[in-house]
Motif scaffolding. Structure first.
Motif, short mmCIF file in Angstrom:
data_model
loop_
_atom_site.label_atom_id
_atom_site.label_comp_id
_atom_site.label_asym_id
_atom_site.label_seq_id
_atom_site.Cartn_x
_atom_site.Cartn_y
_atom_site.Cartn_z
N GLU A 73 0.83 -1.21 0.00
CA GLU A 73 0.00 0.00 0.00
C GLU A 73 0.87 1.27 0.00
OE1 GLU A 73 -3.35 0.35 -0.26
OE2 GLU A 73 -3.52 -1.83 -0.44
N GLU A 96 -6.79 8.02 2.28
CA GLU A 96 -7.21 6.69 1.86
C GLU A 96 -6.18 5.63 2.29
OE1 GLU A 96 -8.71 4.41 -2.19
OE2 GLU A 96 -8.29 6.56 -2.25
N ARG A 100 -6.78 2.43 4.82
CA ARG A 100 -6.47 1.06 4.39
C ARG A 100 -5.51 0.38 5.37
NH1 ARG A 100 -7.76 -3.60 2.66
NH2 ARG A 100 -6.16 -4.64 1.49
N THR A 103 -7.31 -0.62 8.49
CA THR A 103 -8.11 -1.81 8.24
C THR A 103 -7.23 -3.06 8.29
OG1 THR A 103 -9.64 -0.55 6.85
CG2 THR A 103 -9.65 -2.94 6.58
#
Length: 124
Positions: A73, A96, A100, A103
């Motif tokens: 990522e 964003e 992520r 999460t």
């Protein structure tokens, strides 16, 4: 100093814990049951050792998998590829990215909790 030497000597002459657990049972049992007791005791100890080893190994695997995903990522947000391609500015992409990563970390915590829970055994 003498007590420390005596303690080390006592520890070196003691039988391992599995043998110590089985030894009282051996003196009062018939010969065939003695070996069954020793074998069962050894098997339980061996199984517990394998379970601990593989649980540790599985935990390590999941941690590495999460770290790899976070690194993926990170590279994607820096190169503006994948899900970050459509981000208008750096701030939106970082927002964003942060969502992520959080999460991924929460998923890792859930897997960790599942590994830490004892295995369910059928009652009977």
């Amino acid at each position: 100093m003498a007590s420390a030497e005596r303690r080390t000597q006592d520890q070196s002459t003691r039988p391992p814990s599995r043998a110590r657990t089985a030894s009282p049972q051996l003196t009062e049992s018939p010969k065939q049951l003695q070996w069954i007791t020793v074998g069962t005791s050894f098997s339980v100890g061996l199984a517990a050792g394998f379970t601990g080893y593989f649980k540790f190994r599985e935990r390590s695997f999941y941690l590495q998998q999460t770290a790899d995903s976070i690194e993926e990522e990170y590279d994607a947000v820096n190169l503006k590829v994948g899900r970050y391609k459509s981000s208008a500015d750096d701030e939106a992409a970082l927002l964003e990215f942060t969502e992520r990563v959080e999460t991924l970390k929460n998923d890792q915590r859930k897997r960790q909790q599942q590994l830490d829970q004892p295995t369910e055994t059928p009652e009977g």
